[in-house]
Each structure stands twice: as structure tokens, then as C-alpha cells.
Design an enzyme around this catalytic site. Sequence first.
Site, mmCIF file in Angstrom:
data_model
loop_
_atom_site.group_PDB
_atom_site.id
_atom_site.type_symbol
_atom_site.label_atom_id
_atom_site.label_comp_id
_atom_site.label_asym_id
_atom_site.label_seq_id
_atom_site.Cartn_x
_atom_site.Cartn_y
_atom_site.Cartn_z
ATOM 1 N N ASP A 1 -40.115 52.709 14.037
ATOM 2 C CA ASP A 1 -39.384 51.587 14.589
ATOM 3 C C ASP A 1 -39.715 50.398 13.672
ATOM 4 O OD1 ASP A 1 -38.611 49.563 16.604
ATOM 5 O OD2 ASP A 1 -40.769 49.334 16.818
ATOM 6 N N ASP B 1 -38.444 52.447 22.442
ATOM 7 C CA ASP B 1 -38.927 53.574 21.638
ATOM 8 C C ASP B 1 -39.443 54.722 22.507
ATOM 9 O OD1 ASP B 1 -38.479 52.140 19.249
ATOM 10 O OD2 ASP B 1 -40.334 51.031 19.601
HETATM 11 P P1 ADP Z 1 -36.827 47.328 17.051
HETATM 12 O O1 ADP Z 1 -36.069 48.564 17.339
HETATM 13 O O2 ADP Z 1 -36.760 46.943 15.602
HETATM 14 O O3 ADP Z 1 -38.230 47.318 17.572
HETATM 15 P P2 ADP Z 1 -35.797 46.070 19.402
HETATM 16 O O4 ADP Z 1 -34.932 47.203 19.809
HETATM 17 O O5 ADP Z 1 -37.041 45.814 20.156
HETATM 18 O O6 ADP Z 1 -36.094 46.147 17.821
HETATM 19 O O7 ADP Z 1 -34.902 44.807 19.448
HETATM 20 C C1 ADP Z 1 -33.627 44.872 18.889
HETATM 21 C C2 ADP Z 1 -32.951 43.540 18.976
HETATM 22 O O8 ADP Z 1 -32.677 43.231 20.339
HETATM 23 C C3 ADP Z 1 -33.808 42.417 18.455
HETATM 24 O O9 ADP Z 1 -33.700 42.251 17.070
HETATM 25 C C4 ADP Z 1 -33.243 41.246 19.234
HETATM 26 O O10 ADP Z 1 -32.084 40.790 18.612
HETATM 27 C C5 ADP Z 1 -32.863 41.858 20.557
HETATM 28 N N1 ADP Z 1 -33.942 41.693 21.544
HETATM 29 C C6 ADP Z 1 -34.709 42.653 22.085
HETATM 30 N N2 ADP Z 1 -35.591 42.158 22.961
HETATM 31 C C7 ADP Z 1 -35.397 40.813 22.959
HETATM 32 C C8 ADP Z 1 -36.013 39.716 23.641
HETATM 33 N N3 ADP Z 1 -37.004 39.852 24.507
HETATM 34 N N4 ADP Z 1 -35.510 38.483 23.381
HETATM 35 C C9 ADP Z 1 -34.503 38.302 22.530
HETATM 36 N N5 ADP Z 1 -33.900 39.282 21.853
HETATM 37 C C10 ADP Z 1 -34.337 40.510 22.055
HETATM 38 MG MG MG Z 2 -40.259 47.611 18.295
#
Ligand code: ADP
Ligand code: MG
Length: 342
Positions: free
Chosen positions: A43, A240
Site C-alpha cells: 500500500d 488494506d
Molecule cells: P492508500 O491506499 O495509499 O493507503 P487510502 O486508501 O488510505 O490510501 O486513501 C486514498 C485516498 O482517499 C487518499 O489519498 C485521500 O484522498 C482519501 N482519503 C482517505 N481517507 C481520508 C481521510 N481521513 N481524510 C481525507 N481524505 C481521505
Molecule cells: Mg495506507
Amino acid sequence: CGLILSISLAFLGGIASAARQGIVVKGRNHLEDLAKADTFIFDKTGTLTEGVFRVKDVRAFHMTREELLGIAAHVESYSNHPIAQSLLLEYRRQVDKRRVCRMREMPGYGVTAIFDGERVFVGNKKLMDWQGILCTEVEQSGTVLYVAIGEHYAGYIVIEDSIKEDTKDTFGYLREKCNAVLVMLTGDTESGSIPVARELEMDYAYVNLMPEDKLEHVEDFLSIQDSSERLVCVGDGINDAPILARADVGIAMGAMGAEAAIEAADVILLEDDLPRIVDAIKIAKETLKIVERNVTFALFIKGLVLVLSVIGFFSMGEAIVAEVGVMFMALLNSAWVAKYTV
Ligand code: ADP
Ligand code: MG
């Protein structure tokens, strides 16, 4: 007895060695799989990157920059996502949680809550599109958080994360010793993710993914594996959890990671350092080496005693002593694994 003990004890030794070094392994088969791993799916946010975002740019419409940051920080105040934690840090002031209620986290999109009586959305462009809020896409490198109050677009915050320091060394080891294919799966947009994937020279990178999309990609990689290959997923977020559960070995970041990820994972890194993955693999390989050594030794002694007793060189008493000797050697070998430090 000697044969059975020699296997179980060596694995227990491996699990103990890992635990002493801050790596919790939930079962012996995970060590076995880890030693054979050759596909690693990561991730991005919080796993490959620090998960500590700096605010690069804030653009607020009809309010000040501070007010917009304040609203976002309040709405994020119940979330454990690295973005939420970073916004709270940037805000620097105490948030008044009484002003926020009915918070809901939407993995892969963002968060929403009622702030001062109004529904506020903080998240990516997909969240805005989903809610039917009109806004133009911001073309800046980094992760863009769009803020909407009610149905109105109120502004955006551009934040940027940095790659974890030892990531390249970890990848060097995985490529060299495990002949690894390295994959990045992220819910973030192209502008926030592709520079990271380029810098780390990932073999594959997929962006803009929902949790179910991540799972689909993992299924694809699993389907092209042969029986001797193992797939590892490494992650930290709620989004994840499904891939950590589905992978041959799921590894969760234990310090900043979400509880769902820790629960779904097979291996938990108590510190969020990526080099710990290399340590876990080294321990797994060492454990397997000892298991093989124990089994070979036990079988060899058993064979020898069997042959010697058939031709009359061994009595029952001596055979029992040989068996106890095998157990004792297995015990010593396993104690050695338990003391193994990377
Ligand atoms: P990754 O898969 O890289 O860990 P996430 O799936 O956790 O990323 O998050 C994907 C996207 O969703 C972030 O880049 C953001 O744009 C949005 N996002 C997720 N959680 C939040 C949050 N708590 N506040 C604002 N945006 C969020
Ligand atoms: Mg993450």
C-alpha cells in the site's frame, strides 16, 4: 517424537526470535510462506510513505485559510487515517470535539461529519463527484483534499508526504535475495502516487483504487502464481484489511496501522519500519534452515539406528537413548533459532 519435536520446536524458536525483535508472527505456516515469498504488494500511504503529510497549499473560498484548515481538522478529528493525524498536527490548535458529530469514514474517499450543524465532506475528487459537488480538479503534485460544506465547494488543501527513509534498501534486498516483483496499490490519485512509484522503481503501480479494486489486483497476481511461489501484502489502513487477509502472508504496520489491518494480518511489525520485513524474511529463512537440518538429522539417526539394530548392533535401550539424543539436538537447534538476532 524426535521428528515431530524437531519441526515444531524450530518454528516456535523462529516465532520467539521474531517476537523479540518486534515482529509478531501469528502462526508457523506464515514463517514458511515468508521464506518462499517472491511477490510483494505494498500500500502507499503510511506503508511506503511516512504518513506524515505537510500542508503545501491551501485555497479557501469565502473564508480564511485558517478557517478552512480548522473545519477540515475538526471533521477529521475522529479519524485515525494518516491524513487526519497530519491535518490535526498542522492545525496546531485544540479541536473542540463537541462541535463535531456523526462522523463517518469512507475508505478510499475521505470523511464526512456534521460540523456546527452542517454536513461537511473532506476527501478526494471521487468523493466530491459521488456527492454531486461541483469542483474543478486541482492539478498539483501531492494529495489534494477537497472540502465541501453542505453542497458547496469550500476550498482545497494540498498535502505532501515523504517516502520512508529505508525503503530503497529494503527493496534492494527483496530484489536481490527474493527475486521479488514489487507492486504498489493505492487509493491515492495519479499525481500523488506516480512520483513515489517512479522514485522507488516499482515494477507495477495501480492508483485510484477502492478496497475492492485492491483485492481484485491481488487476486490477479495470485492467479498467475505457481505452487512454489508466495505473495505478500503489506499495508496499514482499513482499506488494506481485505488484501492482508487474502494474501499468503499479510503484513500490517502495527504502530500507526488501523486495528482492522492488524486484525486481518498474519504478521505485525510493532514499529512501522520497512526494513523489519527484511528481518522477518531472514528469520523465516533461518528457521526453515534449522527445520531442514533437524529433520535431516532426525531421519539420518533413525535410519542408522534401524539398520544397526536389524544387524544386531543396537539394543532397544540404546535405540531409546539415540531417540532422546535426537530430541535433545532438536531442542538445542531450536533454542539457537530463538536466540537468532538479525
Ligand atoms: P492508500 O491506499 O495509499 O493507503 P487510502 O486508501 O488510505 O490510501 O486513501 C486514498 C485516498 O482517499 C487518499 O489519498 C485521500 O484522498 C482519501 N482519503 C482517505 N481517507 C481520508 C481521510 N481521513 N481524510 C481525507 N481524505 C481521505
Ligand atoms: Mg495506507
